[in-house]
Design a protein around this motif. Structure first.
Motif, PDB file in Angstrom:
ATOM      1  N   PRO A  68      -8.106   9.628 -31.047  1.00  0.00           N
ATOM      2  CA  PRO A  68      -7.142   9.855 -29.971  1.00  0.00           C
ATOM      3  C   PRO A  68      -6.556   8.586 -29.362  1.00  0.00           C
ATOM      4  O   PRO A  68      -5.492   8.623 -28.745  1.00  0.00           O
ATOM      5  CB  PRO A  68      -7.956  10.621 -28.926  1.00  0.00           C
ATOM      6  N   GLY A  69      -7.238   7.459 -29.493  1.00  0.00           N
ATOM      7  CA  GLY A  69      -6.742   6.240 -28.853  1.00  0.00           C
ATOM      8  C   GLY A  69      -6.987   6.260 -27.357  1.00  0.00           C
ATOM      9  O   GLY A  69      -7.689   7.116 -26.818  1.00  0.00           O
ATOM     10  N   ARG A  70      -6.383   5.299 -26.656  1.00  0.00           N
ATOM     11  CA  ARG A  70      -6.536   5.236 -25.211  1.00  0.00           C
ATOM     12  C   ARG A  70      -5.737   6.347 -24.545  1.00  0.00           C
ATOM     13  O   ARG A  70      -4.823   6.913 -25.134  1.00  0.00           O
ATOM     14  CB  ARG A  70      -6.073   3.871 -24.690  1.00  0.00           C
ATOM     15  N   GLN A  71      -6.047   6.631 -23.286  1.00  0.00           N
ATOM     16  CA  GLN A  71      -5.321   7.670 -22.560  1.00  0.00           C
ATOM     17  C   GLN A  71      -3.890   7.227 -22.288  1.00  0.00           C
ATOM     18  O   GLN A  71      -3.558   6.035 -22.314  1.00  0.00           O
ATOM     19  CB  GLN A  71      -6.064   7.998 -21.260  1.00  0.00           C
ATOM     20  N   GLU A 100     -23.802  -6.442 -26.118  1.00  0.00           N
ATOM     21  CA  GLU A 100     -24.993  -5.616 -25.925  1.00  0.00           C
ATOM     22  C   GLU A 100     -24.999  -4.347 -26.776  1.00  0.00           C
ATOM     23  O   GLU A 100     -26.059  -3.855 -27.173  1.00  0.00           O
ATOM     24  CB  GLU A 100     -25.137  -5.222 -24.450  1.00  0.00           C
ATOM     25  N   GLU A 101     -23.840  -3.780 -27.049  1.00  0.00           N
ATOM     26  CA  GLU A 101     -23.791  -2.537 -27.815  1.00  0.00           C
ATOM     27  C   GLU A 101     -22.522  -2.501 -28.654  1.00  0.00           C
ATOM     28  O   GLU A 101     -21.567  -3.246 -28.415  1.00  0.00           O
ATOM     29  CB  GLU A 101     -23.848  -1.319 -26.893  1.00  0.00           C
ATOM     30  N   ALA A 102     -22.512  -1.612 -29.641  1.00  0.00           N
ATOM     31  CA  ALA A 102     -21.398  -1.545 -30.575  1.00  0.00           C
ATOM     32  C   ALA A 102     -20.115  -1.129 -29.864  1.00  0.00           C
ATOM     33  O   ALA A 102     -20.122  -0.337 -28.914  1.00  0.00           O
ATOM     34  CB  ALA A 102     -21.719  -0.564 -31.690  1.00  0.00           C
ATOM     35  N   PHE A 103     -19.010  -1.653 -30.347  1.00  0.00           N
ATOM     36  CA  PHE A 103     -17.694  -1.360 -29.796  1.00  0.00           C
ATOM     37  C   PHE A 103     -17.171  -0.052 -30.382  1.00  0.00           C
ATOM     38  O   PHE A 103     -17.135   0.130 -31.604  1.00  0.00           O
ATOM     39  CB  PHE A 103     -16.745  -2.506 -30.127  1.00  0.00           C
ATOM     40  N   VAL A 104     -16.757   0.871 -29.516  1.00  0.00           N
ATOM     41  CA  VAL A 104     -16.183   2.142 -29.950  1.00  0.00           C
ATOM     42  C   VAL A 104     -14.663   1.979 -29.998  1.00  0.00           C
ATOM     43  O   VAL A 104     -14.030   1.737 -28.968  1.00  0.00           O
ATOM     44  CB  VAL A 104     -16.585   3.296 -29.014  1.00  0.00           C
ATOM     45  N   MET A 105     -14.101   2.130 -31.169  1.00  0.00           N
ATOM     46  CA  MET A 105     -12.668   1.940 -31.365  1.00  0.00           C
ATOM     47  C   MET A 105     -11.922   3.256 -31.217  1.00  0.00           C
ATOM     48  O   MET A 105     -12.347   4.292 -31.733  1.00  0.00           O
ATOM     49  CB  MET A 105     -12.414   1.367 -32.763  1.00  0.00           C
ATOM     50  N   GLY A 106     -10.820   3.218 -30.497  1.00  0.00           N
ATOM     51  CA  GLY A 106      -9.928   4.361 -30.424  1.00  0.00           C
ATOM     52  C   GLY A 106     -10.533   5.611 -29.827  1.00  0.00           C
ATOM     53  O   GLY A 106     -10.107   6.720 -30.157  1.00  0.00           O
ATOM     54  N   ARG A 107     -11.560   5.450 -28.948  1.00  0.00           N
ATOM     55  CA  ARG A 107     -12.243   6.608 -28.349  1.00  0.00           C
ATOM     56  C   ARG A 107     -12.727   7.579 -29.423  1.00  0.00           C
ATOM     57  O   ARG A 107     -12.685   8.793 -29.253  1.00  0.00           O
ATOM     58  CB  ARG A 107     -11.323   7.330 -27.354  1.00  0.00           C
ATOM     59  N   PHE A 108     -13.215   7.011 -30.537  1.00  0.00           N
ATOM     60  CA  PHE A 108     -13.607   7.860 -31.668  1.00  0.00           C
ATOM     61  C   PHE A 108     -15.036   7.558 -32.114  1.00  0.00           C
ATOM     62  O   PHE A 108     -15.957   8.298 -31.756  1.00  0.00           O
ATOM     63  CB  PHE A 108     -12.603   7.657 -32.803  1.00  0.00           C
ATOM     64  N   LEU A 109     -15.236   6.476 -32.864  1.00  0.00           N
ATOM     65  CA  LEU A 109     -16.545   6.127 -33.398  1.00  0.00           C
ATOM     66  C   LEU A 109     -16.750   4.613 -33.303  1.00  0.00           C
ATOM     67  O   LEU A 109     -15.775   3.856 -33.289  1.00  0.00           O
ATOM     68  CB  LEU A 109     -16.654   6.555 -34.873  1.00  0.00           C
ATOM     69  N   PRO A 110     -18.009   4.159 -33.273  1.00  0.00           N
ATOM     70  CA  PRO A 110     -18.262   2.714 -33.225  1.00  0.00           C
ATOM     71  C   PRO A 110     -17.813   2.037 -34.514  1.00  0.00           C
ATOM     72  O   PRO A 110     -17.787   2.649 -35.591  1.00  0.00           O
ATOM     73  CB  PRO A 110     -19.771   2.612 -33.034  1.00  0.00           C
ATOM     74  N   ILE A 111     -17.473   0.770 -34.379  1.00  0.00           N
ATOM     75  CA  ILE A 111     -17.099  -0.039 -35.536  1.00  0.00           C
ATOM     76  C   ILE A 111     -17.786  -1.395 -35.428  1.00  0.00           C
ATOM     77  O   ILE A 111     -18.298  -1.778 -34.370  1.00  0.00           O
ATOM     78  CB  ILE A 111     -15.560  -0.219 -35.643  1.00  0.00           C
ATOM     79  N   THR A 112     -17.782  -2.104 -36.524  1.00  0.00           N
ATOM     80  CA  THR A 112     -18.129  -3.506 -36.505  1.00  0.00           C
ATOM     81  C   THR A 112     -17.085  -4.240 -37.330  1.00  0.00           C
ATOM     82  O   THR A 112     -16.417  -3.641 -38.178  1.00  0.00           O
ATOM     83  CB  THR A 112     -19.540  -3.770 -37.060  1.00  0.00           C
ATOM     84  N   PHE A 113     -16.905  -5.503 -37.073  1.00  0.00           N
ATOM     85  CA  PHE A 113     -15.886  -6.269 -37.775  1.00  0.00           C
ATOM     86  C   PHE A 113     -16.403  -6.685 -39.150  1.00  0.00           C
ATOM     87  O   PHE A 113     -17.600  -6.898 -39.347  1.00  0.00           O
ATOM     88  CB  PHE A 113     -15.479  -7.481 -36.939  1.00  0.00           C
ATOM     89  N   GLY A 114     -15.473  -6.828 -40.106  1.00  0.00           N
ATOM     90  CA  GLY A 114     -15.866  -7.138 -41.468  1.00  0.00           C
ATOM     91  C   GLY A 114     -16.585  -8.462 -41.622  1.00  0.00           C
ATOM     92  O   GLY A 114     -17.286  -8.680 -42.614  1.00  0.00           O
ATOM     93  N   CYS A 115     -16.449  -9.347 -40.645  1.00  0.00           N
ATOM     94  CA  CYS A 115     -17.140 -10.640 -40.689  1.00  0.00           C
ATOM     95  C   CYS A 115     -18.584 -10.542 -40.237  1.00  0.00           C
ATOM     96  O   CYS A 115     -19.307 -11.544 -40.222  1.00  0.00           O
ATOM     97  CB  CYS A 115     -16.398 -11.652 -39.822  1.00  0.00           C
TER      98      CYS A 115
END
Length: 287
Positions: free
Chosen positions: A232-235, A138-153
């Motif tokens: 920051p990554g996960r807690q 449904e929505e973009a995945f936020v990686m590392g509690r930082f910014l959204p990403i999308t996969f290269g594929c």
């Protein structure tokens, strides 16, 4: 709008034809081309594409990207050879859904870089599909509690943005190159867009050893890019929870485990080991 679809290629026959069939079935009614960027330097590929039944429909052509190994280099070469100014990336071993290109182009009218979701059921047998979860569509995945990403594929970018940020970082030849590219574009002030209808059927690795290696390398290089951008990554409590889950489900008697359960455990545990390895290698703490 028009579009150039770029596929980084390395030893991908005959699986590439599944992706080319999917691209030929797109409901996009604008002009587009498909550029296969050959990181192998394969005479077989050149001959195969010259005789491909969808050559005209796809504007199909090959460019030689064999000078430097790695997906990032192949994507750079393919992008720079593209005719159109909106570049859309997919991979040789997946299959885009029929509305994929249309949805990416529509989202690209409102954003500088665009991503879409992945699904695991179309190309993977049920046992393999159960090995790992994919982000919700449904929505973009936020990686590392930082910014959204999308996969290269499943990623698109305007050529002007690609040129401004210098293309893909070839020091990330494969793993985490897409994360770095997404974050570099956004931290340069460009807009990230998401197209939920731009679905890609994603093919998992089918071997247990391959699955372990992929999980480990992905997580290790994620630590690298997190350090580079200060993510920051996960807690802190995530690591002991992850370690406990991995230990509690460890195969005491591996030969009695189902392939479904063992594959899922290898993915979880490989990810954990990769984060530890990445934290050590890159002198950071990233859980």
């Amino acid at each position: 709008m028009t579009a150039s679809v770029v596929i980084a290629y390395y030893r991908g026959l005959p699986g590439l034809d599944v992706q080319l069939e999917a691209l030929a079935a797109q409901d996009f009614d604008g002009p587009f081309e498909v550029v296969v960027s050959d990181n192998e330097g394969s005479a077989d590929l050149a001959d195969h594409l010259d005789r491909h039944p969808h050559r005209e429909r796809l504007g199909l052509r090959r460019v030689d990207a064999s000078g430097v190994p790695g997906t990032s280099h192949a994507r750079n070469v393919g992008t720079r050879a593209a005719v159109h100014d909106f570049i859309v990336y997919c991979d040789q071993d997946d299959a885009v859904h029929p509305g994929w290109l249309r949805a990416m182009v529509e989202a690209g009218a409102r954003a500088d870089i665009v991503g879409g979701p992945l699904e695991r059921d179309s190309l993977n047998e049920p046992v393999v599909a159960a090995w790992r979860e994919l982000p919700a569509p449904e929505e973009a995945f936020v990686m590392g509690r930082f910014l959204p990403i999308t996969f290269g594929c499943n990623l698109a970018v305007h050529r002007s943005v690609f040129d401004d940020v210098g293309g893909w970082d070839e020091s990330y030849p494969t793993a985490a190159g897409d994360v770095e590219f997404c974050w570099r574009i956004q931290t340069a002030g460009y807009r990230f867009g998401y197209a939920p209808e731009a679905m890609v059927a994603y093919r998992f690795r089918t071997g247990l050893a391959e699955t372990w290696e992929q999980a480990l390398v992905y997580a290790r290089e994620e630590a690298r890019v997190a350090k580079q951008y200060g993510a920051p990554g996960r807690q802190w409590w995530w690591f002991p929870v992850h370690a406990t889950v991995s230990a509690a489900t460890a195969p005491v008697w591996p030969w009695s485990w189902s392939r479904r359960r063992l594959g899922a455990w290898l993915w979880i545990s490989g990810n954990l080991v990769g984060r530890v390895a990445g934290s050590v290698r890159y002198r950071t703490i990233y859980w």
